[in-house]
Design a protein around this motif. Structure first.
Motif, mmCIF file in Angstrom:
data_model
loop_
_atom_site.group_PDB
_atom_site.id
_atom_site.type_symbol
_atom_site.label_atom_id
_atom_site.label_comp_id
_atom_site.label_asym_id
_atom_site.label_seq_id
_atom_site.Cartn_x
_atom_site.Cartn_y
_atom_site.Cartn_z
ATOM 1 N N ASN A 28 0.803 -1.235 0.000
ATOM 2 C CA ASN A 28 0.000 0.000 0.000
ATOM 3 C C ASN A 28 0.829 1.276 0.000
ATOM 4 O OD1 ASN A 28 -2.649 -1.147 0.106
ATOM 5 N ND2 ASN A 28 -2.292 -1.708 2.244
ATOM 6 N N TYR A 29 2.124 1.199 0.328
ATOM 7 C CA TYR A 29 2.969 2.400 0.380
ATOM 8 C C TYR A 29 3.712 2.651 -0.938
ATOM 9 C CZ TYR A 29 2.570 1.980 5.542
ATOM 10 O OH TYR A 29 2.122 1.890 6.831
ATOM 11 N N GLN A 30 3.472 1.804 -1.936
ATOM 12 C CA GLN A 30 4.209 1.979 -3.196
ATOM 13 C C GLN A 30 3.725 3.215 -3.967
ATOM 14 O OE1 GLN A 30 6.774 -0.339 -4.832
ATOM 15 N NE2 GLN A 30 6.993 -0.230 -2.618
ATOM 16 N N GLY A 63 7.843 -3.819 -2.882
ATOM 17 C CA GLY A 63 7.792 -3.511 -1.454
ATOM 18 C C GLY A 63 9.224 -3.418 -0.983
ATOM 19 N N VAL A 64 9.489 -3.868 0.238
ATOM 20 C CA VAL A 64 10.868 -3.833 0.737
ATOM 21 C C VAL A 64 11.377 -5.258 0.985
ATOM 22 C CG1 VAL A 64 10.782 -1.481 1.638
ATOM 23 C CG2 VAL A 64 10.060 -3.388 3.096
ATOM 24 N N HIS A 65 12.675 -5.353 1.288
ATOM 25 C CA HIS A 65 13.376 -6.629 1.266
ATOM 26 C C HIS A 65 12.725 -7.704 2.133
ATOM 27 C CE1 HIS A 65 16.784 -9.443 1.710
ATOM 28 N NE2 HIS A 65 17.049 -9.058 0.477
ATOM 29 N N CYS A 89 14.343 -2.116 4.915
ATOM 30 C CA CYS A 89 13.502 -1.489 5.938
ATOM 31 C C CYS A 89 14.395 -1.196 7.132
ATOM 32 C CB CYS A 89 12.368 -2.421 6.343
ATOM 33 S SG CYS A 89 11.500 -1.861 7.827
ATOM 34 N N PRO A 90 14.635 0.089 7.426
ATOM 35 C CA PRO A 90 15.509 0.433 8.555
ATOM 36 C C PRO A 90 15.018 -0.178 9.871
ATOM 37 C CG PRO A 90 14.899 2.411 7.313
ATOM 38 C CD PRO A 90 14.139 1.268 6.720
ATOM 39 N N MET A 91 13.700 -0.272 10.043
ATOM 40 C CA MET A 91 13.208 -0.874 11.288
ATOM 41 C C MET A 91 13.611 -2.347 11.377
ATOM 42 S SD MET A 91 9.536 -2.055 12.475
ATOM 43 C CE MET A 91 8.557 -0.583 12.627
ATOM 44 N N ALA A 92 13.449 -3.064 10.276
ATOM 45 C CA ALA A 92 13.808 -4.493 10.275
ATOM 46 C C ALA A 92 15.281 -4.673 10.624
ATOM 47 C CB ALA A 92 13.497 -5.100 8.911
ATOM 48 N N VAL A 116 6.450 -8.904 11.358
ATOM 49 C CA VAL A 116 6.864 -9.381 10.031
ATOM 50 C C VAL A 116 7.961 -8.485 9.429
ATOM 51 C CG1 VAL A 116 5.079 -8.152 8.729
ATOM 52 C CG2 VAL A 116 5.887 -10.378 7.904
ATOM 53 N N ASN A 117 8.032 -7.238 9.907
ATOM 54 C CA ASN A 117 9.090 -6.315 9.474
ATOM 55 C C ASN A 117 10.404 -6.712 10.149
ATOM 56 O OD1 ASN A 117 6.568 -5.118 8.962
ATOM 57 N ND2 ASN A 117 7.434 -3.066 8.984
ATOM 58 N N SER A 118 10.949 -7.834 9.739
ATOM 59 C CA SER A 118 12.195 -8.356 10.311
ATOM 60 C C SER A 118 12.837 -9.254 9.275
ATOM 61 C CB SER A 118 11.884 -9.151 11.592
ATOM 62 O OG SER A 118 10.901 -10.138 11.326
ATOM 63 N N PHE A 173 12.073 1.084 15.899
ATOM 64 C CA PHE A 173 10.977 1.991 15.502
ATOM 65 C C PHE A 173 11.049 2.233 14.004
ATOM 66 C CE2 PHE A 173 14.712 4.443 16.523
ATOM 67 C CZ PHE A 173 14.814 5.333 15.464
ATOM 68 N N CYS A 174 9.941 2.728 13.466
ATOM 69 C CA CYS A 174 9.920 3.065 12.038
ATOM 70 C C CYS A 174 10.259 4.544 11.886
ATOM 71 C CB CYS A 174 8.540 2.787 11.455
ATOM 72 S SG CYS A 174 8.338 3.583 9.853
ATOM 73 N N PRO A 175 11.366 4.854 11.190
ATOM 74 C CA PRO A 175 11.762 6.265 11.052
ATOM 75 C C PRO A 175 10.731 7.106 10.294
ATOM 76 C CG PRO A 175 13.497 4.768 10.274
ATOM 77 C CD PRO A 175 12.277 3.935 10.516
ATOM 78 N N THR A 176 9.885 6.452 9.518
ATOM 79 C CA THR A 176 8.858 7.197 8.778
ATOM 80 C C THR A 176 7.675 7.533 9.693
ATOM 81 O OG1 THR A 176 9.496 6.186 6.692
ATOM 82 C CG2 THR A 176 7.247 7.041 6.833
ATOM 83 N N HIS A 177 7.190 6.549 10.426
ATOM 84 C CA HIS A 177 6.006 6.796 11.266
ATOM 85 C C HIS A 177 6.294 7.716 12.447
ATOM 86 C CE1 HIS A 177 4.222 3.593 8.871
ATOM 87 N NE2 HIS A 177 3.064 4.119 9.236
ATOM 88 N N ILE A 178 7.560 7.719 12.928
ATOM 89 C CA ILE A 178 7.786 8.630 14.072
ATOM 90 C C ILE A 178 7.835 10.097 13.623
ATOM 91 C CG2 ILE A 178 8.905 6.924 15.587
ATOM 92 C CD1 ILE A 178 11.524 8.570 15.033
ATOM 93 N N VAL A 261 7.061 9.849 4.603
ATOM 94 C CA VAL A 261 7.395 9.213 3.323
ATOM 95 C C VAL A 261 8.496 8.198 3.595
ATOM 96 C CG1 VAL A 261 8.258 9.575 0.977
ATOM 97 C CG2 VAL A 261 6.886 11.351 2.090
ATOM 98 N N CYS A 262 8.290 6.950 3.164
ATOM 99 C CA CYS A 262 9.328 5.930 3.331
ATOM 100 C C CYS A 262 10.163 5.895 2.050
ATOM 101 C CB CYS A 262 8.705 4.564 3.586
ATOM 102 S SG CYS A 262 9.952 3.258 3.646
ATOM 103 N N PRO A 263 11.409 6.389 2.110
ATOM 104 C CA PRO A 263 12.202 6.464 0.877
ATOM 105 C C PRO A 263 12.490 5.092 0.271
ATOM 106 C CG PRO A 263 13.481 7.188 2.803
ATOM 107 C CD PRO A 263 12.105 6.890 3.286
ATOM 108 N N ASN A 264 12.509 4.069 1.096
ATOM 109 C CA ASN A 264 12.772 2.712 0.583
ATOM 110 C C ASN A 264 11.617 2.201 -0.272
ATOM 111 O OD1 ASN A 264 15.391 1.800 1.899
ATOM 112 N ND2 ASN A 264 14.270 2.802 3.545
ATOM 113 N N MET A 265 10.407 2.495 0.180
ATOM 114 C CA MET A 265 9.228 2.060 -0.579
ATOM 115 C C MET A 265 9.193 2.730 -1.962
ATOM 116 S SD MET A 265 7.009 -0.090 0.715
ATOM 117 C CE MET A 265 6.769 -0.972 2.256
ATOM 118 N N LYS A 266 9.768 3.940 -2.026
ATOM 119 C CA LYS A 266 9.696 4.696 -3.282
ATOM 120 C C LYS A 266 10.814 4.319 -4.264
ATOM 121 C CE LYS A 266 6.378 6.871 -1.208
ATOM 122 N NZ LYS A 266 5.224 6.008 -0.942
HETATM 123 S S1 SF4 Z 1 7.443 2.547 6.403
HETATM 124 FE FE1 SF4 Z 1 8.793 2.106 8.136
HETATM 125 S S2 SF4 Z 1 8.421 -0.025 8.643
HETATM 126 FE FE2 SF4 Z 1 7.575 0.315 6.589
HETATM 127 S S3 SF4 Z 1 9.255 -0.251 5.212
HETATM 128 FE FE3 SF4 Z 1 9.430 1.952 5.567
HETATM 129 S S4 SF4 Z 1 10.865 2.101 7.294
HETATM 130 FE FE4 SF4 Z 1 10.151 -0.023 7.228
#
Ligand code: SF4
Length: 306
Positions: A28-30, A63-65, A89-92, A116-118, A173-178, A261-266
């Motif tokens: 959903n974040y793509q 998505g991410v790795h 995913c930095p959180m993972a 699952v984010n691991s 933590f998720c750097p995007t959500h914080i 914005v999650c730069p990895n998703m983009k």
């Molecule tokens: S939004 Fe946060 S948890 Fe989701 S992939 Fe990006 S950094 Fe990871």
């Protein structure tokens, strides 16, 4: 001109997808154009279930790795492609298998629940997996033993408030959500007094405390369809706004923060999807030893469902 270029790209992707017997799954974040070309758009749990059930030979995972790894864990016979291998995913990455083993030694007999984010290695060290959609149900299914929740402290904290279970929380933590701040929500509530506020449980507790609903991205999409509210403040990664607007043209969706914005998703783009299908790379494959251990944790979660 740009539209023509995109139309040609889309045509080439669809042709090649057919030839390769591939399915395109997108989170959903793509980016909007990536969601639009996907066979299925969803949250982590929905995407894992789709990957497990597909008879396609190739899965192009937008998505991410860790998501591509989960698909590889569930479908070892399929080729899983991640169009940009740098989409992590930095959180993972805030928990490693080695650090987790150390912590388990400090807490003998603890039940490890991993979001699952691991990474696959971390899943392999865990007893059961969960997503933000089923975390409460997963925790409620466990016996009285102590619980260690990794890696997201905020999802862990939220679930502990919902279940009353005390848990050891990994400090991830998720750097995007914080980036979503309580003052963002308060300001928007003043601006849109009739609006419902829905946020993701990766947000900080000060933010979830201000929400009408705390939901996974799949839950946010369902809520948006069902609610009678016509204005909705959305506290999660802003990529989801594309889908929400597309599926609910009569409603207004207001991102809680343009900074979310999650730069990895983009990193995944139409060009990279085409290239990935042409080259059949980059492939994500989990080693058999890790896969079998990680699969046990993922399977336990899938038995519980949503
Ligand atoms: S939004 Fe946060 S948890 Fe989701 S992939 Fe990006 S950094 Fe990871």
């Amino acid at each position: 001109m740009i539209e023509n270029r995109d139309a040609k790209l889309v045509e080439d992707i669809l042709r090649l997808k057919e030839q390769r017997k591939a399915i395109i799954l997108a989170h959903n974040y793509q980016l909007g154009e990536v969601q639009d070309i996907a066979d299925f758009v969803g949250d982590s749990l929905e995407l894992s279930q789709k990957a497990a059930g597909t008879d396609a030979e190739v899965i192009v995972f937008c998505g991410v790795h860790f998501m591509a790894e989960t698909a590889s864990i569930l479908c070892p016979a399929k080729t899983v492609l991640l169009p940009d291998i740098n989409a992590g995913c930095p959180m993972a990455n805030m928990v490693t298998a080695e650090k987790l083993r150390e912590r388990k030694r400090e807490l003998p007999g603890v039940t490890v629940v991993c979001y699952v984010n691991s990474t696959a290695e971390v899943k392999a060290e865990s007893d059961i997996c969960c997503t933000s959609a089923n975390a409460v149900k997963v925790i409620e299914s466990l016996d009285d033993k102590e619980i260690l929740f990794v890696p997201d402290q905020y999802l862990g904290y939220y679930v502990s408030t919902r279940t009353g279970r005390k848990m050891h929380l990994w400090p991830g933590f998720c750097p995007t959500h914080i980036r979503i701040r309580p003052e963002d929500i308060s300001r928007l509530k003043r601006e849109y007094p009739q609006a419902k506020v829905i946020v993701h449980p990766e947000c900080r507790p000060e933010v979830t405390a201000l929400a009408d609903e705390v939901l996974s991205t799949g839950g946010i999409c369902r809520f948006a369809k069902q609610t009678e509210a016509t204005e909705i403040i959305v506290g999660t990664e802003i990529g989801i706004i594309h889908r929400l607007r597309k599926e609910n043209p009569g409603k207004k969706f207001i991102p809680a923060s343009e900074q979310a914005v999650c730069p990895n998703m983009k990193l995944i783009t139409l060009e990279k999807i085409l290239w990935s299908l042409e080259e059949m790379a980059p492939e994500v494959k989990v080693s058999e030893e890790t896969r079998l251990k990680a699969k046990a944790a993922v399977d336990k979660m899938l038995e519980i469902g949503r």
